[in-house]
Design a protein around this motif. Structure first.
Motif, PDB file in Angstrom:
ATOM      1  N   GLN A 142     -14.648  -3.993  -9.451  1.00  0.00           N
ATOM      2  CA  GLN A 142     -13.227  -3.843  -9.114  1.00  0.00           C
ATOM      3  C   GLN A 142     -12.787  -2.394  -9.216  1.00  0.00           C
ATOM      4  OE1 GLN A 142     -11.245  -6.634 -11.703  1.00  0.00           O
ATOM      5  NE2 GLN A 142      -9.941  -7.278 -10.006  1.00  0.00           N
ATOM      6  N   LYS A 191      -6.321  -6.829  -0.922  1.00  0.00           N
ATOM      7  CA  LYS A 191      -5.819  -7.948  -1.694  1.00  0.00           C
ATOM      8  C   LYS A 191      -6.812  -9.112  -1.664  1.00  0.00           C
ATOM      9  CE  LYS A 191      -1.357  -9.822  -2.711  1.00  0.00           C
ATOM     10  NZ  LYS A 191       0.045  -9.797  -2.423  1.00  0.00           N
ATOM     11  N   ASN A 204      -9.719  -8.403  -3.876  1.00  0.00           N
ATOM     12  CA  ASN A 204      -9.279  -8.486  -5.259  1.00  0.00           C
ATOM     13  C   ASN A 204      -9.223  -9.932  -5.737  1.00  0.00           C
ATOM     14  OD1 ASN A 204      -8.613  -6.972  -7.397  1.00  0.00           O
ATOM     15  ND2 ASN A 204      -6.790  -6.075  -6.463  1.00  0.00           N
ATOM     16  N   PRO A 206      -8.113  -9.716 -15.812  1.00  0.00           N
ATOM     17  CA  PRO A 206      -7.938  -9.147 -14.466  1.00  0.00           C
ATOM     18  C   PRO A 206      -6.552  -8.547 -14.274  1.00  0.00           C
ATOM     19  CG  PRO A 206      -8.781 -11.374 -14.339  1.00  0.00           C
ATOM     20  CD  PRO A 206      -8.405 -11.151 -15.766  1.00  0.00           C
ATOM     21  N   LYS A 247      -6.134  -5.045 -12.729  1.00  0.00           N
ATOM     22  CA  LYS A 247      -5.508  -4.899 -11.416  1.00  0.00           C
ATOM     23  C   LYS A 247      -4.322  -3.936 -11.528  1.00  0.00           C
ATOM     24  CE  LYS A 247      -3.511  -7.895  -8.055  1.00  0.00           C
ATOM     25  NZ  LYS A 247      -2.197  -7.976  -8.547  1.00  0.00           N
ATOM     26  N   ASP A 286      -3.629  -0.555  -9.689  1.00  0.00           N
ATOM     27  CA  ASP A 286      -2.355  -0.286  -9.010  1.00  0.00           C
ATOM     28  C   ASP A 286      -1.747   1.006  -9.522  1.00  0.00           C
ATOM     29  OD1 ASP A 286      -2.451  -2.453  -7.448  1.00  0.00           O
ATOM     30  OD2 ASP A 286      -1.108  -3.702  -8.660  1.00  0.00           O
TER      31      ASP A 286
END
Lengths: 164, 904
Positions: free
Chosen positions: B203, B277, B280, B320, B324, B328
């Motif tokens: 990721q 997205k 992800n 996550p 995430k 961001d």
């Protein structure tokens, strides 16, 4: 008096003889009809030139304030268009005009008058012709004055006459 | 200006950031604990491992222990409670609930703090950018698009400010949480930990790469939309010109193209965004699959207990989100840094004006001469605008800068007025260099007035006072008002000004007065100098009376009404006014006004809406007025078509028929003619009839002179007037104020209230005579100040657009006269007045400035003979100096010594 009768009156003017009736109607529509009583001043020398007057009927007197007192100006060189020179040149009123009888005129605001000149070439030409006629008349008067002038007039006096 | 974004944020919010970071660190033990408790619930409470066959187990026992190799010291804080299995479960669940609440509370507090921090930074940033723009040189201001700057200060910095709160706290908070969760997972099982780590690594590595393109597109979008905003602003400003040339089509095409570009970028951005997205989500959902598979396998093999598996899955579920968010955050960081750099770059100029000094500047002697040495101004395109000018201008003196427009005279005026600061050579006043003066110092004794005066939305009074708002009031705080304290503290927190704009900023001394009570007097004196007093009086007398006036004032105004009538009678002016009489048709008012016999308050009975109002139409129909009015409308239409065809709609000649809408004429005329031809004159379509009636309602016989009103019609209109009043529905009662000789009409103008009638057409100069008498009477009754004050209250509109150019010029000149500076520069400031008025105003200004220095740009034809000094320019060169001295003169003489003859 309505717009139509005003247009008829305007058509009889020599200066407007070539202006199309539609534009004369426009002239009548954008102007205010004003009346003056005898001895009422139409405008004063030195006032701001805010409008042009077209005299429909009645008589008036032109006078000029000078260093050596008030001078009544030759009336016959004025046509029925009053105040156009000041408006065109952005100068203040050069003379005082006083109604002698009851007088009816169309009053055209300065900006409206300038707008009309732009709008109608015929109207523009009419105004130019009127100004031209006045100059011609003034030439004659001037020549007459020079002839009557004493030969040994000092140049300073001439200058002071010019200063009017 | 500020270097890097992070440094900027750190410098201005260090304390607050550290405070919040402490909170972040404080929240971690609770977080760990909340991960640990589910494991204990499953293992100890549900599966009963804590009981080992006993019926009760210890809970909440706490002890401190040192490892064996340090001596194995053991200290028991509390033995806790002994509980059976079910209460044990309840207790642990309660603990879990408590921890969840504590974690939530920490999050809440941190978010709020972060938000406040971000908002403060945003406020600071905006204020600093605004202050920077205010320090741009005049040249730079002129090349800056106002709408772009507005977009930047207003919109673009918003994410930057918001991110200031996130800059340090978010990575710390999320990162520490993720690390905690990660360590927790590894502590349970190394293999599962490694799996989780691998997924996170993917990721963290792949997604930012994918997002790089997204960032690039985002930047393009921002640039493009800023350009769009700038262009839109320009076009809206230029709209009148675009109409004149009929080029709206081309501009629309250009905007369309730009919108297309923005659309294209946004579309690409969308595609990217959703691809990322998708990836992800996929990764986030794939991991539980691995966990169930591998975790289940390990549990079945007995290498992992169920509690641990539940805890790991729980911990992973938490993982996550921070990751995430961290990604961001990283993307936002890249984005914001780019934005920040772009904005900073836009606001970075090589040369900025001096910041305002705190202490009062030293004064400059009023007779210190202005000296220019080798002054040379070259325009941005390399054209020499002023060539090597060396001169000494003695003060106090009146100086004419003579030459054609655009020549060196304009440039010299602008240099002295500090409108052009990019020049070579030096300009000094006394021993002070003009270029190094701060605004505050220079504005203290030089005031410059341009040909393009500025007015800002607000009242005329505010616009005039603008010139005096230069004494910064002391920062006084109302100790008893907590709200004031809050405003004050917040302003200081973000480096803003803490002084309220509504405090008294007026520099009374600059206007030569004592205090607020003399202010209107000073305004009036200044207005008189620039010949603007009558104008303001006219504006005032034409403005609404309003109903916020006291009873005493009302009585006095009514008194003026009476006195005025008497005076008009004495002056023989009664014939000039046509008073409003309930039973008489007022021929100098429109048909509509005659019908209403009152002033419309709201929109409903406004002249232009009258014809469409159902109630009005009912009344008209009842008196059989619909057809006659339609006929009048037709005659008006006919005349307008006849005379005005082919004339552009904004031609001033159309003014007397301005109520006829140019855009409708053609349609109306076509329909009217075709119904005519069919012989169905009465069968006009409803909307055409409405328009025609509305034209008719605007008709004034003596002004429009089409001979359309007769006795029969006026009788009917008077009957309609009566029934209008009688049958006026209650819901419309508040929409109109009927004329009443015994009462004032707040919605009508002061003039109408005093005259209570209309001025008859056809009397030349009647209006000015009436106004003259009115002014006299108002003065006698001591109400002149009230009228002028009303005039000063009028709005000037955005950028002064409700004012005429000469009114704006008057405002500007009045400002200069309020200040009466040591040096006043009029650079074409009189251009919008007719020549006769220019002479008058200039004479007054020169009188007012008699002991001071006045610099005026003039053309060769103007009369500058009586100026002390006249500098004549041709192009960029000074060709002659009259009255002054050359720069070579060793000792500049005093202005008084300049021989007056030389100036002739």
């Amino acid at each position: 008096m309505t717009i139509d009768t005003e247009v008829c009156a305007l058509q009889k003017f020599r200066m407007f003889s070539e202006v199309e009736p539609g534009k004369l109607k426009l002239l009548a529509m954008v102007s205010d009809r004003v009346t003056f009583q005898p001895n009422e001043v139409i405008y004063h020398q030195g006032d701001a030139s805010d409008a042009v007057y077209i005299v429909l009927n009645g008589e008036f007197k032109v006078s000029l304030d000078t260093k050596s007192g008030e001078v009544a100006f030759a009336e016959h060189i004025r046509g029925s268009l009053l105040g156009e020179a000041g408006v065109l040149c952005g100068m203040s009123r050069g003379v005082t005009i006083t109604a002698q009888t009851e007088l009816t005129a169309l009053r055209v605001e300065r900006d409206t008058f300038l707008g009309l000149i732009k709008e109608s070439p015929a109207f523009n030409l009419a105004v130019m012709k009127e100004l031209g006629r006045q100059i011609m008349d003034l030439n004659v008067i001037c020549a007459d004055l020079v002839r009557r002038m004493p030969k040994d007039l000092a140049p300073a006096d001439v200058a002071s006459i010019r200063a009017w | 200006m500020y270097g890097s974004f992070f440094r900027y944020v750190w410098r201005h919010s260090r304390r607050e950031q550290i405070f919040v970071l402490a909170f972040v660190v404080g929240s971690l033990p609770f977080y760990w604990w909340s991960l640990d408790v589910p494991k204990r619930i499953v293992n100890e409470a549900i599966q009963g491992s804590a009981f080992n066959g006993k019926t009760e187990a210890e809970i909440f026992s706490m002890s401190l222990a040192l490892p064996d190799y340090l001596g194995g010291y053991h200290y028991t804080i509390t033995d806790g409670f002994s509980l059976s299995q079910l209460p044990y479960l309840y207790a642990l669940c309660m603990l879990f609930l408590f921890l969840t609440l504590v974690n939530g509370w920490f999050k809440y507090v941190i978010n709020i703090r972060k938000g406040i921090l971000g908002e403060r930074m945003l406020r600071r940033l905006r204020f600093e950018l605004f202050s920077l723009v205010m320090r741009f040189r005049p040249e730079d201001i002129r090349t800056t698009k106002a709408s772009e700057v507005t977009a930047m200060i207003n919109e673009e910095v918003e994410p930057i400010g918001g991110f200031a709160g996130d800059a340090f706290i978010t990575p710390a908070f999320l990162g520490l949480q993720a690390v905690t969760a990660m360590i927790f997972i590894i502590a349970q099982n190394v293999w599962l930990g490694l799996v989780a780590f691998a997924v996170i690594a993917v990721q963290g590595f792949v997604i930012p790469k994918l997002r790089r393109e997204q960032i690039r597109l985002g930047r393009m979008r921002q640039l493009e939309s800023r350009r769009l905003a700038g262009r839109l602003g320009e076009m809206v400003d230029a709209a009148p010109a675009l109409h004149v040339y009929g080029v709206v089509g081309h501009t629309a095409a250009e905007i369309s193209k730009r919108l297309g570009t923005v659309f294209d970028i946004r579309l690409k951005l969308y595609r990217r965004k959703f691809a990322v997205k998708y990836l992800n989500n996929l990764l986030a959902q794939l991991t539980p699959f691995v966990f169930y598979l591998l975790g289940g396998y390990l549990a079945l093999k007995g290498r992992l207990d169920i509690g641990q598996l539940v805890a790991v899955i729980g911990a992973y579920r938490d993982l996550p989100a921070p990751i995430k968010d961290l990604i961001d955050w990283d993307q936002q960081r890249a984005d914001v840094i780019v934005k920040y750099e772009q904005v900073v770059e836009q606001f970075t100029k090589d040369i900025l004006l001096q910041p305002e000094p705190e202490e009062a500047p030293e004064t400059i002697a009023p007779d210190a001469p202005i000296t220019t040495v080798a002054l040379r101004v070259v325009s941005g395109r390399g054209v020499v605008q002023l060539d090597r000018l060396s001169t000494v201008l003695n003060r106090p003196s009146h100086i004419a800068l003579v030459g054609p427009p655009g020549s060196g005279r304009d440039i010299l005026a602008k240099v002295l007025g500090r409108q052009v600061t990019d020049y070579q050579g030096t300009v000094s006043i006394g021993d002070r260099d003009l270029a190094t003066m701060s605004d505050r110092e220079a504005s203290g004794f030089i005031v410059y007035a341009s040909s393009d005066p500025h007015a800002m939305s607000g009242s005329i009074r505010e616009n005039l006072q603008l010139a005096l708002r230069r004494s910064r009031p002391a920062d006084e705080l109302d100790q008893d008002d907590p709200k004031a304290q809050y405003w004050h503290d917040e302003a200081l927190q973000s480096g803003n000004l803490s002084v309220s704009p509504s405090a008294d900023w007026i520099d009374y001394a600059a206007a030569g007065i004592e205090g607020p009570q003399d202010l209107d007097g000073a305004l009036i004196r200044a207005l008189r100098v620039v010949n603007g007093y009558d104008e303001i009086f006219r504006v005032g007398i034409a403005s609404q009376l309003g109903d916020d006036i006291g009873d005493d004032l009302k009585q006095r105004i009514k008194g003026v009404r009476e006195a005025l009538l008497k005076r008009f009678d004495e002056a023989g002016l009664m014939g000039v006014i046509e008073r409003f009489e309930p039973d008489t048709y007022n021929s100098n008012a429109t048909i509509g006004e005659n019908l209403l016999f009152g002033v419309a308050i709201g929109e409903r009975f406004k002249q232009e809406n009258l014809a469409e109002d159902p109630f009005v139409r009912q009344i008209l129909a009842a008196e059989a007025l619909t057809d006659p009015l339609t006929d009048i409308g037709l005659r008006i239409l006919e005349t307008v078509v006849d005379v005005f065809t082919g004339m552009s709609s904004d031609n001033p000649l159309r003014e007397s028929y301005a109520f006829v809408d140019e855009n409708e004429i053609d349609d109306l005329w076509r329909i009217a003619q075709s119904t005519w031809r069919r012989g169905q004159r009465r069968k006009l379509p409803a909307w055409v009839r409405d328009r025609l009636i509305s034209y008719a309602l605007m008709y004034i016989e003596p002004r429009n002179r089409l001979n359309l009103i007769d006795e029969r019609l006026t009788q009917r209109l008077l009957r309609a007037r009566a029934s209008f009043r009688e049958y006026l529905p209650p819901d419309a009662a508040g929409e109109i104020e009927f004329y009443d000789p015994n009462n004032l009409m707040p919605a009508a103008s002061i003039r109408d209230n005093l005259l209570f009638g209309r001025i008859r057409s056809g009397k030349a100069h009647a209006r000015s005579k009436l106004l003259g008498v009115m002014a006299e009477v108002l003065k006698e009754k001591d109400l002149e100040g009230f009228v002028v004050s009303k005039g000063l209250d009028q709005e000037v509109g955005p950028a002064g657009r409700l004012m005429t150019p000469s009114q704006r010029a008057t405002i500007q000149l009045t400002r200069t006269m309020l200040r009466l500076p040591d040096v006043l520069i009029l650079d074409g400031a009189l251009a919008s007045f007719p020549p006769s008025e220019v002479r008058l105003i200039l004479k007054n200004i020169r009188e007012a400035m008699s002991e001071k220095t006045l610099i005026v740009t003039m053309s060769d034809d103007d009369d500058f003979g009586d100026f002390d000094i006249a500098l004549t320019f041709e192009g960029a060169k000074l060709i002659s100096t009259q009255g002054g001295e050359e720069a070579e003169a060793p000792q500049p003489k005093k202005a008084e010594d300049v021989p007056q003859e030389a100036a002739q």
